[in-house]
Design a protein around this motif. Sequence first.
Motif, PDB file in Angstrom:
ATOM      1  N   GLY A 140      82.128 -37.386 -45.229  1.00  0.00           N
ATOM      2  CA  GLY A 140      83.397 -37.979 -44.814  1.00  0.00           C
ATOM      3  C   GLY A 140      83.269 -39.418 -44.361  1.00  0.00           C
ATOM      4  N   GLY A 141      82.328 -40.151 -44.930  1.00  0.00           N
ATOM      5  CA  GLY A 141      82.169 -41.565 -44.602  1.00  0.00           C
ATOM      6  C   GLY A 141      81.369 -41.856 -43.344  1.00  0.00           C
ATOM      7  N   ARG A 142      80.766 -40.818 -42.753  1.00  0.00           N
ATOM      8  CA  ARG A 142      79.948 -41.061 -41.557  1.00  0.00           C
ATOM      9  C   ARG A 142      78.628 -40.310 -41.645  1.00  0.00           C
ATOM     10  NH1 ARG A 142      80.107 -36.993 -37.735  1.00  0.00           N
ATOM     11  NH2 ARG A 142      81.585 -35.353 -38.177  1.00  0.00           N
ATOM     12  N   LEU A 159      78.421 -33.890 -49.598  1.00  0.00           N
ATOM     13  CA  LEU A 159      77.424 -34.600 -48.810  1.00  0.00           C
ATOM     14  C   LEU A 159      76.772 -35.634 -49.717  1.00  0.00           C
ATOM     15  CD1 LEU A 159      75.641 -31.612 -47.027  1.00  0.00           C
ATOM     16  CD2 LEU A 159      77.583 -32.955 -46.211  1.00  0.00           C
ATOM     17  N   ILE A 160      76.711 -36.863 -49.240  1.00  0.00           N
ATOM     18  CA  ILE A 160      76.021 -37.915 -49.978  1.00  0.00           C
ATOM     19  C   ILE A 160      74.672 -38.101 -49.302  1.00  0.00           C
ATOM     20  CG2 ILE A 160      76.070 -40.314 -50.720  1.00  0.00           C
ATOM     21  CD1 ILE A 160      79.141 -40.135 -50.519  1.00  0.00           C
TER      22      ILE A 160
END
Length: 68
Positions: A43-45, A59-60
């Motif tokens: 989610g960008g964090r 998940l990146i």
Amino acid sequence: MPRVRLNILGNGVREVEVAEGARVADVLREAGLLSTEYVVVKGGRVVAEDEPVADGDELILYPVVSGG
């Protein structure tokens, strides 16, 4: 069973099935990956290993780079 999408930079994308109530550490373990080798973003964090995951999450994974 929840399905989590892993976007492993430099190694493609895959989906992993995990049990209800799973956390990031469980996803990595199921995928055969070591948490010490990746920074995980959701989610960008940046998230910790104990972050809960839900069905459809992505998940990146950024490989950890070290050296001098």
